[in-house]
Design a protein around this motif. Structure first.
Motif, PDB file in Angstrom:
ATOM      1  N   UNK A  24       0.843  -1.206   0.000  1.00  0.00           N
ATOM      2  CA  UNK A  24       0.000   0.000   0.000  1.00  0.00           C
ATOM      3  C   UNK A  24       0.876   1.253   0.000  1.00  0.00           C
ATOM      4  N   UNK A  25       1.961   1.230   0.768  1.00  0.00           N
ATOM      5  CA  UNK A  25       2.890   2.362   0.792  1.00  0.00           C
ATOM      6  C   UNK A  25       3.461   2.611  -0.598  1.00  0.00           C
ATOM      7  N   UNK A  26       3.885   1.550  -1.271  1.00  0.00           N
ATOM      8  CA  UNK A  26       4.447   1.685  -2.618  1.00  0.00           C
ATOM      9  C   UNK A  26       3.396   2.187  -3.600  1.00  0.00           C
ATOM     10  N   UNK A  27       2.176   1.684  -3.487  1.00  0.00           N
ATOM     11  CA  UNK A  27       1.094   2.059  -4.398  1.00  0.00           C
ATOM     12  C   UNK A  27       0.703   3.535  -4.225  1.00  0.00           C
ATOM     13  N   UNK A  28       0.847   4.054  -3.021  1.00  0.00           N
ATOM     14  CA  UNK A  28       0.402   5.422  -2.725  1.00  0.00           C
ATOM     15  C   UNK A  28       1.415   6.501  -3.086  1.00  0.00           C
ATOM     16  N   UNK A  29       2.477   6.154  -3.750  1.00  0.00           N
ATOM     17  CA  UNK A  29       3.478   7.135  -4.171  1.00  0.00           C
ATOM     18  C   UNK A  29       3.010   7.774  -5.478  1.00  0.00           C
ATOM     19  N   UNK A  30       2.070   8.683  -5.375  1.00  0.00           N
ATOM     20  CA  UNK A  30       1.415   9.268  -6.548  1.00  0.00           C
ATOM     21  C   UNK A  30       2.356  10.143  -7.382  1.00  0.00           C
ATOM     22  N   UNK A  31       3.448  10.611  -6.795  1.00  0.00           N
ATOM     23  CA  UNK A  31       4.388  11.412  -7.573  1.00  0.00           C
ATOM     24  C   UNK A  31       4.979  10.592  -8.713  1.00  0.00           C
ATOM     25  N   UNK A  32       5.041   9.258  -8.554  1.00  0.00           N
ATOM     26  CA  UNK A  32       5.537   8.402  -9.632  1.00  0.00           C
ATOM     27  C   UNK A  32       4.596   8.443 -10.832  1.00  0.00           C
ATOM     28  N   UNK A  33       3.283   8.491 -10.562  1.00  0.00           N
ATOM     29  CA  UNK A  33       2.305   8.562 -11.646  1.00  0.00           C
ATOM     30  C   UNK A  33       2.455   9.874 -12.414  1.00  0.00           C
ATOM     31  N   UNK A  34       2.742  10.951 -11.688  1.00  0.00           N
ATOM     32  CA  UNK A  34       2.951  12.254 -12.331  1.00  0.00           C
ATOM     33  C   UNK A  34       4.206  12.236 -13.192  1.00  0.00           C
ATOM     34  N   UNK A  35       5.244  11.539 -12.726  1.00  0.00           N
ATOM     35  CA  UNK A  35       6.473  11.428 -13.513  1.00  0.00           C
ATOM     36  C   UNK A  35       6.218  10.673 -14.816  1.00  0.00           C
ATOM     37  N   UNK A  36       5.402   9.629 -14.748  1.00  0.00           N
ATOM     38  CA  UNK A  36       5.082   8.857 -15.950  1.00  0.00           C
ATOM     39  C   UNK A  36       4.306   9.713 -16.936  1.00  0.00           C
ATOM     40  N   UNK A  37       3.351  10.493 -16.442  1.00  0.00           N
ATOM     41  CA  UNK A  37       2.583  11.376 -17.324  1.00  0.00           C
ATOM     42  C   UNK A  37       3.504  12.417 -17.966  1.00  0.00           C
ATOM     43  N   UNK A  38       4.423  12.977 -17.172  1.00  0.00           N
ATOM     44  CA  UNK A  38       5.351  13.970 -17.709  1.00  0.00           C
ATOM     45  C   UNK A  38       6.242  13.355 -18.787  1.00  0.00           C
ATOM     46  N   UNK A  39       6.716  12.135 -18.545  1.00  0.00           N
ATOM     47  CA  UNK A  39       7.554  11.463 -19.553  1.00  0.00           C
ATOM     48  C   UNK A  39       6.763  11.178 -20.821  1.00  0.00           C
ATOM     49  N   UNK A  40       5.489  10.852 -20.675  1.00  0.00           N
ATOM     50  CA  UNK A  40       4.636  10.596 -21.831  1.00  0.00           C
ATOM     51  C   UNK A  40       4.455  11.864 -22.648  1.00  0.00           C
ATOM     52  N   UNK A  41       4.199  12.980 -21.964  1.00  0.00           N
ATOM     53  CA  UNK A  41       4.006  14.260 -22.659  1.00  0.00           C
ATOM     54  C   UNK A  41       5.294  14.710 -23.335  1.00  0.00           C
ATOM     55  N   UNK A  42       6.419  14.592 -22.624  1.00  0.00           N
ATOM     56  CA  UNK A  42       7.703  14.966 -23.224  1.00  0.00           C
ATOM     57  C   UNK A  42       8.019  14.081 -24.426  1.00  0.00           C
ATOM     58  N   UNK A  43       7.733  12.795 -24.296  1.00  0.00           N
ATOM     59  CA  UNK A  43       7.958  11.879 -25.415  1.00  0.00           C
ATOM     60  C   UNK A  43       7.093  12.230 -26.607  1.00  0.00           C
ATOM     61  N   UNK A  44       5.852  12.634 -26.347  1.00  0.00           N
ATOM     62  CA  UNK A  44       4.956  13.031 -27.436  1.00  0.00           C
ATOM     63  C   UNK A  44       5.487  14.267 -28.151  1.00  0.00           C
ATOM     64  N   UNK A  45       5.952  15.235 -27.383  1.00  0.00           N
ATOM     65  CA  UNK A  45       6.488  16.461 -27.990  1.00  0.00           C
ATOM     66  C   UNK A  45       7.721  16.189 -28.822  1.00  0.00           C
ATOM     67  N   UNK A  46       8.636  15.404 -28.263  1.00  0.00           N
ATOM     68  CA  UNK A  46       9.854  15.085 -29.005  1.00  0.00           C
ATOM     69  C   UNK A  46       9.530  14.237 -30.233  1.00  0.00           C
TER      70      UNK A  46
END
Length: 120
Positions: free
Chosen positions: A46-68
């Motif tokens: 549950x502790x590992x699952x609740x690290x929501x900043x990781x989800x934000x990092x994945x979204x940011x990488x997806x957006x950056x990848x789309x732009x590039x």
């Protein structure tokens, strides 16, 4: 164009499905589990699952990848949309794998911190 949309949709679904895989990790123990092991495992997952900043990092990488990808696709073949989709998938998948490994590491370290003999 229709095929590209379905490929992108499937890829984004794959990225989303991988997001929590590391948090569901059940490590290998050296020896017999203690009576507290199952409760500790669930708490650490549950502790590992609740690290929501990781989800934000994945979204940011997806957006950056789309732009590039859009920029490279437009420059290379004039297909910005195809490049954006490919870049988003590449960025999202790479980040999802990294996030999964980080969540798995949280589970392992959390259990070790609670006194369990985790070997991997």
């Amino acid at each position: 164009m229709k095929h590209t949309f379905f490929i992108a949709l499937a890829g984004f679904g794959l990225v989303a499905a991988c997001a929590d895989s590391g948090a569901n990790y059940t490590p290998i123990l050296d020896g017999t589990p203690t009576p507290a092991y199952q409760a500790d495992l669930e708490a650490c997952q549950a502790l590992a699952r609740n690290q929501k900043q990781f989800d934000q990092e994945t979204m940011a990488a997806t957006v950056l990848g789309a732009g590039a990808g859009a920029a490279l696709g437009e420059a290379d073949s004039g297909d910005a949309m195809g490049g954006a989709i490919a870049g988003a998938l590449a960025g999202g998948i790479a980040s999802a794998v990294d996030v999964s490994e980080r969540r798995e590491s949280i589970v392992v370290e959390c259990l070790r911190g609670r006194g369990h003999r985790v070997v991997g």
